[in-house]
Design a protein around this motif. Structure first.
Motif, PDB file in Angstrom:
ATOM      1  N   ASP A   1     -13.758  91.116 -39.812  1.00  0.00           N
ATOM      2  CA  ASP A   1     -15.202  90.862 -39.932  1.00  0.00           C
ATOM      3  C   ASP A   1     -15.943  91.265 -38.658  1.00  0.00           C
ATOM      4  O   ASP A   1     -17.181  91.267 -38.650  1.00  0.00           O
TER       5      ASP A   1
ATOM      6  N   ASP B   1     -14.167  81.307 -43.317  1.00  0.00           N
ATOM      7  CA  ASP B   1     -12.798  81.747 -43.052  1.00  0.00           C
ATOM      8  C   ASP B   1     -12.806  83.122 -42.375  1.00  0.00           C
ATOM      9  O   ASP B   1     -12.209  84.094 -42.867  1.00  0.00           O
ATOM     10  N   SER B   2     -13.497  83.207 -41.250  1.00  0.00           N
ATOM     11  CA  SER B   2     -13.678  84.495 -40.572  1.00  0.00           C
ATOM     12  C   SER B   2     -12.340  85.180 -40.302  1.00  0.00           C
ATOM     13  O   SER B   2     -11.356  84.537 -39.918  1.00  0.00           O
ATOM     14  N   GLN B   3     -12.354  86.502 -40.486  1.00  0.00           N
ATOM     15  CA  GLN B   3     -11.167  87.297 -40.248  1.00  0.00           C
ATOM     16  C   GLN B   3     -11.450  88.350 -39.179  1.00  0.00           C
ATOM     17  O   GLN B   3     -12.605  88.715 -38.947  1.00  0.00           O
ATOM     18  N   LEU B   4     -10.391  88.817 -38.532  1.00  0.00           N
ATOM     19  CA  LEU B   4     -10.567  89.803 -37.462  1.00  0.00           C
ATOM     20  C   LEU B   4     -11.320  91.032 -37.965  1.00  0.00           C
ATOM     21  O   LEU B   4     -12.105  91.651 -37.236  1.00  0.00           O
TER      22      LEU B   4
ATOM     23  N   GLU C   1     -11.286  82.970 -35.313  1.00  0.00           N
ATOM     24  CA  GLU C   1     -10.673  83.311 -36.597  1.00  0.00           C
ATOM     25  C   GLU C   1     -10.506  82.052 -37.437  1.00  0.00           C
ATOM     26  O   GLU C   1     -10.142  80.992 -36.920  1.00  0.00           O
ATOM     27  N   ALA C   2     -10.806  82.185 -38.726  1.00  0.00           N
ATOM     28  CA  ALA C   2     -10.691  81.114 -39.725  1.00  0.00           C
ATOM     29  C   ALA C   2     -11.866  80.141 -39.727  1.00  0.00           C
ATOM     30  O   ALA C   2     -11.967  79.311 -40.635  1.00  0.00           O
TER      31      ALA C   2
ATOM     32  N   PRO D   1      -9.233  85.991 -32.031  1.00  0.00           N
ATOM     33  CA  PRO D   1      -7.972  85.438 -32.579  1.00  0.00           C
ATOM     34  C   PRO D   1      -7.645  84.089 -31.950  1.00  0.00           C
ATOM     35  O   PRO D   1      -8.147  83.737 -30.892  1.00  0.00           O
TER      36      PRO D   1
ATOM     37  N   ARG E   1     -16.051  85.477 -49.470  1.00  0.00           N
ATOM     38  CA  ARG E   1     -16.263  84.628 -48.291  1.00  0.00           C
ATOM     39  C   ARG E   1     -17.683  84.704 -47.737  1.00  0.00           C
ATOM     40  O   ARG E   1     -18.009  84.002 -46.779  1.00  0.00           O
TER      41      ARG E   1
END
Lengths: 113, 114
Positions: B86, B81-84, B15-16, B114, B63
């Motif tokens: 995604d 900035d990957s998010q859950l 994540e991120a 995470p 993003r």
């Protein structure tokens, strides 16, 4: 939300029976498509339509037929279902100025036993 | 016939962080369209980003950005900035103008941890 619905969402049927899947759109888009999705293959085009009663074959059309008697409805028929037609089926429409962007319905999972 | 290859069946990212998904295609055409679609566990196919081959500038959508290398026939997707949320299958797709036959790659399964 491109206003696309598919019915049924899930179906289990026996080999040799006819099956019809329905795609319905609410925004009068000219182009509609049927794809199937299988592991390792992504999505593959079965048939598409460019207007009422105007249809053409895609990459994997064998064993499938389609009909479009109204702008809003595009039907996919498996005349005699086989186990190889077990798949997830997606309907799509084209939007955009040059009709190249495609938006998809929620999919129908079909199992042929 | 055009073919689309996604050489990474599975990828993971924290994540991120930033991740890049690869896609190559084969065509003799000069003008065409390229797409990335996302398919989360809900199964819905969602258009992420598109690129017209005649445009040299790489497309961006928040993003998501692409690195389009026409000569190399490469079309990679960068997620910053990957998010859950995604976490999904990502499909690269190719289409010729006025052809209506969109060709998809086999997909890359991305997991954001995470």
């Amino acid at each position: 939300d491109a206003g696309i619905t598919q019915s049924p969402r899930h179906k289990v049927t026996e080999t040799g029976t006819p099956v019809t899947l329905r795609c319905h759109q609410t925004e009068n888009h000219r182009y509609m498509y049927w794809y199937r999705q299988d592991p390792g293959h992504g999505l593959r085009l079965i048939h598409y339509s460019y207007g009422v009663k105007d249809t053409d074959k895609g990459e994997v059309s064998d064993g499938y037929s389609v009909s479009r008697s109204k702008t809003e409805d595009f039907l996919l028929t498996l005349e005699s279902a086989t186990s190889s037609q077990t798949s997830v089926y997606f309907c799509a429409i084209s939007v955009g100025r040059f009709s190249y962007e495609q938006y998809f319905g929620p999919g129908t999972r079909l199992t042929v036993t | 016939a055009q073919t689309v290859t996604q050489s990474q069946p599975e990828m993971s990212v924290q994540e991120a962080e930033t991740v890049t998904l690869s896609c190559t295609y084969d065509t003799s055409e000069n003008n065409y369209y390229l797409f990335w679609y996302k398919q989360p566990p809900s199964r819905q196919m969602i258009l992420v980003i598109r690129q017209e081959a005649y445009k040299q500038q790489n497309a961006t959508e928040n993003r998501f950005s692409v690195n389009f290398q026409k000569a190399a026939k490469s079309f990679s997707l960068k997620i910053s900035d990957s998010q859950l949320g995604d976490t999904a299958m990502y499909f690269c797709a190719f289409m010729k103008p006025h052809n209506n036959d969109m060709r998809f790659g086999a997909g890359t399964r991305l997991t954001v941890k995470p």
